[in-house]
Design an enzyme around this catalytic site. Structure first.
Site, PDB file in Angstrom:
ATOM      1  N   PRO A  52       0.794  -1.227   0.000  1.00  0.00           N
ATOM      2  CA  PRO A  52       0.000   0.000   0.000  1.00  0.00           C
ATOM      3  C   PRO A  52       0.826   1.276   0.000  1.00  0.00           C
ATOM      4  CG  PRO A  52      -0.120  -1.123   2.119  1.00  0.00           C
ATOM      5  CD  PRO A  52       0.534  -2.062   1.177  1.00  0.00           C
ATOM      6  N   ASN A  53       0.325   2.220  -0.774  1.00  0.00           N
ATOM      7  CA  ASN A  53       0.863   3.585  -0.878  1.00  0.00           C
ATOM      8  C   ASN A  53       2.172   3.675  -1.662  1.00  0.00           C
ATOM      9  OD1 ASN A  53      -1.249   4.847   0.695  1.00  0.00           O
ATOM     10  ND2 ASN A  53      -0.378   3.787   2.449  1.00  0.00           N
ATOM     11  N   ARG A  69       4.784  11.001  -2.739  1.00  0.00           N
ATOM     12  CA  ARG A  69       4.555  10.776  -1.311  1.00  0.00           C
ATOM     13  C   ARG A  69       5.809  11.069  -0.485  1.00  0.00           C
ATOM     14  NH1 ARG A  69       4.499   4.736   1.301  1.00  0.00           N
ATOM     15  NH2 ARG A  69       3.745   5.329   3.353  1.00  0.00           N
ATOM     16  N   TYR A 100      10.944   9.020   1.188  1.00  0.00           N
ATOM     17  CA  TYR A 100      10.911   7.891   0.248  1.00  0.00           C
ATOM     18  C   TYR A 100      11.609   8.154  -1.085  1.00  0.00           C
ATOM     19  CZ  TYR A 100       7.503   6.099   3.581  1.00  0.00           C
ATOM     20  OH  TYR A 100       6.900   5.653   4.729  1.00  0.00           O
ATOM     21  N   ASN A 107       8.193  -5.295  -0.510  1.00  0.00           N
ATOM     22  CA  ASN A 107       7.993  -4.135   0.361  1.00  0.00           C
ATOM     23  C   ASN A 107       6.508  -4.126   0.695  1.00  0.00           C
ATOM     24  OD1 ASN A 107       7.738  -1.748   1.707  1.00  0.00           O
ATOM     25  ND2 ASN A 107       8.890  -0.518   0.227  1.00  0.00           N
ATOM     26  N   ALA A 115       2.967  -0.559   5.106  1.00  0.00           N
ATOM     27  CA  ALA A 115       2.489  -0.579   6.495  1.00  0.00           C
ATOM     28  C   ALA A 115       2.016  -1.965   6.935  1.00  0.00           C
ATOM     29  CB  ALA A 115       1.368   0.436   6.669  1.00  0.00           C
ATOM     30  N   HIS A 152       3.911  -4.151   9.493  1.00  0.00           N
ATOM     31  CA  HIS A 152       3.911  -3.974  10.938  1.00  0.00           C
ATOM     32  C   HIS A 152       2.770  -4.700  11.640  1.00  0.00           C
ATOM     33  CE1 HIS A 152       6.940  -1.140   9.797  1.00  0.00           C
ATOM     34  NE2 HIS A 152       6.081  -0.381   9.140  1.00  0.00           N
ATOM     35  N   ASP A 173       1.562 -15.177   6.941  1.00  0.00           N
ATOM     36  CA  ASP A 173       1.167 -16.568   6.675  1.00  0.00           C
ATOM     37  C   ASP A 173       1.251 -16.889   5.180  1.00  0.00           C
ATOM     38  OD1 ASP A 173       0.749 -16.973   9.359  1.00  0.00           O
ATOM     39  OD2 ASP A 173      -1.446 -16.900   9.260  1.00  0.00           O
ATOM     40  N   GLU A 222      12.617  -9.071   2.613  1.00  0.00           N
ATOM     41  CA  GLU A 222      11.821  -7.909   3.049  1.00  0.00           C
ATOM     42  C   GLU A 222      12.639  -6.641   2.809  1.00  0.00           C
ATOM     43  OE1 GLU A 222      10.829  -8.106   7.236  1.00  0.00           O
ATOM     44  OE2 GLU A 222      10.366  -5.969   7.324  1.00  0.00           O
ATOM     45  N   HIS A 240      12.604  -2.150   2.726  1.00  0.00           N
ATOM     46  CA  HIS A 240      11.975  -0.856   3.016  1.00  0.00           C
ATOM     47  C   HIS A 240      12.885   0.248   2.527  1.00  0.00           C
ATOM     48  CE1 HIS A 240       9.099  -2.932   5.513  1.00  0.00           C
ATOM     49  NE2 HIS A 240      10.114  -3.584   6.048  1.00  0.00           N
ATOM     50  N   LEU A 241      12.311   1.206   1.835  1.00  0.00           N
ATOM     51  CA  LEU A 241      13.106   2.345   1.360  1.00  0.00           C
ATOM     52  C   LEU A 241      13.712   3.124   2.525  1.00  0.00           C
ATOM     53  CD1 LEU A 241      10.211   3.064  -0.942  1.00  0.00           C
ATOM     54  CD2 LEU A 241      12.474   3.216  -1.926  1.00  0.00           C
ATOM     55  N   SER A 242      12.900   3.358   3.546  1.00  0.00           N
ATOM     56  CA  SER A 242      13.368   4.142   4.695  1.00  0.00           C
ATOM     57  C   SER A 242      13.960   3.208   5.746  1.00  0.00           C
ATOM     58  CB  SER A 242      12.191   4.921   5.296  1.00  0.00           C
ATOM     59  OG  SER A 242      11.198   4.036   5.786  1.00  0.00           O
ATOM     60  N   ARG A 262      12.646   5.605  12.712  1.00  0.00           N
ATOM     61  CA  ARG A 262      11.367   6.306  12.620  1.00  0.00           C
ATOM     62  C   ARG A 262      10.476   5.979  13.821  1.00  0.00           C
ATOM     63  NH1 ARG A 262       8.927   5.486   6.897  1.00  0.00           N
ATOM     64  NH2 ARG A 262       7.668   7.243   7.641  1.00  0.00           N
ATOM     65  N   ARG A 271       6.898   1.461  13.701  1.00  0.00           N
ATOM     66  CA  ARG A 271       7.548   0.896  12.499  1.00  0.00           C
ATOM     67  C   ARG A 271       8.726  -0.015  12.838  1.00  0.00           C
ATOM     68  NH1 ARG A 271       5.160   4.072   8.350  1.00  0.00           N
ATOM     69  NH2 ARG A 271       4.712   6.158   9.123  1.00  0.00           N
TER      70      ARG A 271
HETATM   71  C1  DQA Z   1       8.002   1.431   4.069  1.00  0.00           C
HETATM   72  C2  DQA Z   1       8.028   1.694   5.589  1.00  0.00           C
HETATM   73  C3  DQA Z   1       6.657   1.449   6.189  1.00  0.00           C
HETATM   74  O1  DQA Z   1       6.688   1.729   7.591  1.00  0.00           O
HETATM   75  C4  DQA Z   1       5.627   2.382   5.558  1.00  0.00           C
HETATM   76  O2  DQA Z   1       4.352   2.129   6.079  1.00  0.00           O
HETATM   77  C5  DQA Z   1       5.642   2.295   4.071  1.00  0.00           C
HETATM   78  C6  DQA Z   1       6.920   2.217   3.377  1.00  0.00           C
HETATM   79  C7  DQA Z   1       9.353   1.798   3.389  1.00  0.00           C
HETATM   80  O3  DQA Z   1       9.548   1.400   2.250  1.00  0.00           O
HETATM   81  O4  DQA Z   1      10.166   2.515   3.985  1.00  0.00           O
HETATM   82  O5  DQA Z   1       4.603   2.382   3.420  1.00  0.00           O
HETATM   83  O6  DQA Z   1       7.794   0.038   3.854  1.00  0.00           O
END
Ligand code: DQA
Length: 143
Positions: free
Chosen positions: A9-10, A17, A22, A73, A76, A79, A86, A97, A99-101, A106, A110
């Protein structure tokens, strides 16, 4: 070797964003770079993005038959989605796994990932490079 690169998502909003967190690149431009990398490495790559938990679960399930590994990725959902955790277990394919950040720098919510324990490893904090590093890590594991 077949790899799925899956974004949750997102992440379709990359570029617009919170660019200070990001980065300024769009998901399409990141995927175009990864596509070139994979073609140079002889990897067959497929890209997916969904804002829906159920759709992400279906994509991860399909990796069981259609991919050798996953770079994920989960946004959210990382978390709190036991359902995605599963699905990763059910796919029985190595999952990295990403994550960009740097989620550990943070907010506290997270810091916890419910999926890390079913993934091969975690790469975070290097912006768009996390996808490339994730692919290289999977390649080393699978080759
Ligand atoms: C994220 C970190 C997550 O906490 C956040 O909800 C995201 C992006 C990252 O790529 O840093 O949507 O996965």
């Amino acid at each position: 070797m077949r790899i799925f690169v899956v974004n949750g998502p997102n992440l379709d909003m990359l570029g617009k964003r919170e660019p200070t967190i990001y980065g300024a690149d769009t998901l399409d431009s990141i995927n175009a770079e990864l596509s070139q990398l994979c073609s140079d490495m002889g990897i067959d790559v497929s890209f997916f993005q969904s804002n829906s938990e159920g759709e992400l679960i279906d994509i991860i399930h399909s990796a069981r038959e259609e991919a050798d590994g996953i770079v994920l990725n989960a946004g959210a959902y990382t978390h709190y989605s036991i359902a995605i955790r599963d699905a990763i277990s059910a796919a029985e394919k190595p999952c990295v796994e990403v994550h960009l950040s740097n989620v550990h720098k943070r907010e506290e919510f997270r810091h916890k990932s419910v999926i890390s324990a079913v993934c091969e490893g975690v790469i975070c904090g290097f912006g768009k490079d996390v996808y490339r590093l994730g692919i290289l890590a999977l390649y080393s594991k699978l080759k």
